[in-house]
Design a protein around this motif. Structure first.
Motif, PDB file in Angstrom:
ATOM      1  N   PRO A  59     -10.968   6.280  -9.053  1.00 14.18           N
ATOM      2  CA  PRO A  59      -9.858   5.262  -7.946  1.00 14.18           C
ATOM      3  C   PRO A  59     -10.605   4.130  -6.933  1.00 14.18           C
ATOM      4  CG  PRO A  59     -11.048   7.374  -7.241  1.00 14.18           C
ATOM      5  CD  PRO A  59     -11.400   7.477  -8.410  1.00 14.18           C
ATOM      6  N   MET A 105      -6.359   4.893   1.136  1.00 13.51           N
ATOM      7  CA  MET A 105      -4.261   5.587   0.883  1.00 13.51           C
ATOM      8  C   MET A 105      -5.031   7.209   1.380  1.00 13.51           C
ATOM      9  SD  MET A 105      -2.558   3.351   1.635  1.00 13.51           S
ATOM     10  CE  MET A 105      -0.883   4.987   1.489  1.00 13.51           C
ATOM     11  N   ASN A 106      -5.832   7.029   0.343  1.00 11.64           N
ATOM     12  CA  ASN A 106      -5.571   8.864   1.016  1.00 11.64           C
ATOM     13  C   ASN A 106      -6.514   9.064   2.248  1.00 11.64           C
ATOM     14  OD1 ASN A 106      -5.058   9.900  -1.813  1.00 11.64           O
ATOM     15  ND2 ASN A 106      -7.186   9.370  -3.157  1.00 11.64           N
ATOM     16  N   LYS A 165      -8.373   1.389  -2.860  1.00 14.65           N
ATOM     17  CA  LYS A 165      -6.750   1.066  -2.177  1.00 14.65           C
ATOM     18  C   LYS A 165      -6.638   2.592  -2.313  1.00 14.65           C
ATOM     19  CE  LYS A 165      -3.239  -2.038  -2.376  1.00 14.65           C
ATOM     20  NZ  LYS A 165      -2.298  -2.284  -3.514  1.00 14.65           N
ATOM     21  N   SER A 166      -6.858   2.950  -3.286  1.00 13.79           N
ATOM     22  CA  SER A 166      -5.964   4.292  -3.225  1.00 13.79           C
ATOM     23  C   SER A 166      -7.086   5.566  -2.494  1.00 13.79           C
ATOM     24  CB  SER A 166      -6.348   4.805  -4.840  1.00 13.79           C
ATOM     25  OG  SER A 166      -7.182   5.040  -5.155  1.00 13.79           O
ATOM     26  N   GLN A 167      -8.546   5.094  -2.388  1.00 11.76           N
ATOM     27  CA  GLN A 167      -9.381   5.883  -1.595  1.00 11.76           C
ATOM     28  C   GLN A 167      -9.034   5.299  -0.537  1.00 11.76           C
ATOM     29  OE1 GLN A 167     -12.624   5.116  -2.530  1.00 11.76           O
ATOM     30  NE2 GLN A 167     -13.519   6.031  -4.298  1.00 11.76           N
ATOM     31  N   THR A 204       2.939   4.504  -1.592  1.00  8.40           N
ATOM     32  CA  THR A 204       2.437   5.894  -2.731  1.00  8.40           C
ATOM     33  C   THR A 204       2.686   5.560  -3.637  1.00  8.40           C
ATOM     34  OG1 THR A 204       4.617   6.654  -2.300  1.00  8.40           O
ATOM     35  CG2 THR A 204       3.553   7.556  -1.090  1.00  8.40           C
ATOM     36  N   ASP A 205       3.483   4.385  -4.727  1.00  9.89           N
ATOM     37  CA  ASP A 205       3.622   4.231  -5.953  1.00  9.89           C
ATOM     38  C   ASP A 205       2.550   2.858  -6.410  1.00  9.89           C
ATOM     39  OD1 ASP A 205       4.617   2.578  -4.458  1.00  9.89           O
ATOM     40  OD2 ASP A 205       6.385   2.103  -6.339  1.00  9.89           O
ATOM     41  N   GLN A 206       1.737   2.887  -5.527  1.00  7.51           N
ATOM     42  CA  GLN A 206       0.676   1.409  -5.678  1.00  7.51           C
ATOM     43  C   GLN A 206      -0.692   2.653  -6.032  1.00  7.51           C
ATOM     44  OE1 GLN A 206       1.453  -1.338  -5.603  1.00  7.51           O
ATOM     45  NE2 GLN A 206       3.494  -0.866  -5.245  1.00  7.51           N
ATOM     46  N   GLY A 207      -1.283   1.509  -7.180  1.00 10.05           N
ATOM     47  CA  GLY A 207      -2.931   2.530  -7.450  1.00 10.05           C
ATOM     48  C   GLY A 207      -2.759   3.188  -8.171  1.00 10.05           C
ATOM     49  N   ILE A 208      -2.182   3.844  -8.686  1.00 11.65           N
ATOM     50  CA  ILE A 208      -2.395   4.671 -10.427  1.00 11.65           C
ATOM     51  C   ILE A 208      -2.651   4.259 -10.928  1.00 11.65           C
ATOM     52  CG2 ILE A 208      -0.599   6.525 -10.987  1.00 11.65           C
ATOM     53  CD1 ILE A 208       1.716   6.177  -8.933  1.00 11.65           C
ATOM     54  N   TRP A 253       0.598  -1.264   0.013  1.00 10.50           N
ATOM     55  CA  TRP A 253       0.264  -0.426  -0.186  1.00 10.50           C
ATOM     56  C   TRP A 253       1.420   1.568  -0.285  1.00 10.50           C
ATOM     57  CZ3 TRP A 253      -5.394   0.319   2.603  1.00 10.50           C
ATOM     58  CH2 TRP A 253      -6.067  -1.267   2.673  1.00 10.50           C
TER      59      TRP A 253
END
Length: 82
Positions: free
Chosen positions: A46, A53-54, A49-51, A35-39, A33
């Protein structure tokens, strides 16, 4: 221990504290998880996973000073009233 509003607020405070102390490089990167994951691409929704992380980044950024104050108040209340 009775189920009171104070114990519910204390549990919520502990959960927010748990989110706030997650370190991105040491813990989150190990489980995939970082910063470079889920772009995603432009125009794509999104993913969850990216939500999440945000949300974690936002809690760490916005809630830093309020958490210090609320934790201090909770500690004082526990010392005074047990």
């Amino acid at each position: 221990m009775a189920f009171t509003l104070y114990s519910l607020l204390q549990a919520a405070l502990l959960c927010v504290n748990a989110i706030a102390v997650l370190h991105e490089e040491r813990f989150l990167k190990n489980i995939g998880w970082g910063t470079d994951q889920g772009i995603g691409g432009f125009g794509e929704e999104p993913g969850i996973k990216s939500q999440l992380m945000n949300l974690i980044r936002s809690v760490r950024t916005v809630m830093r000073v309020p958490l210090i104050i609320v934790n201090s108040v909770a500690i004082v209340l526990l010392l005074l009233f047990g």
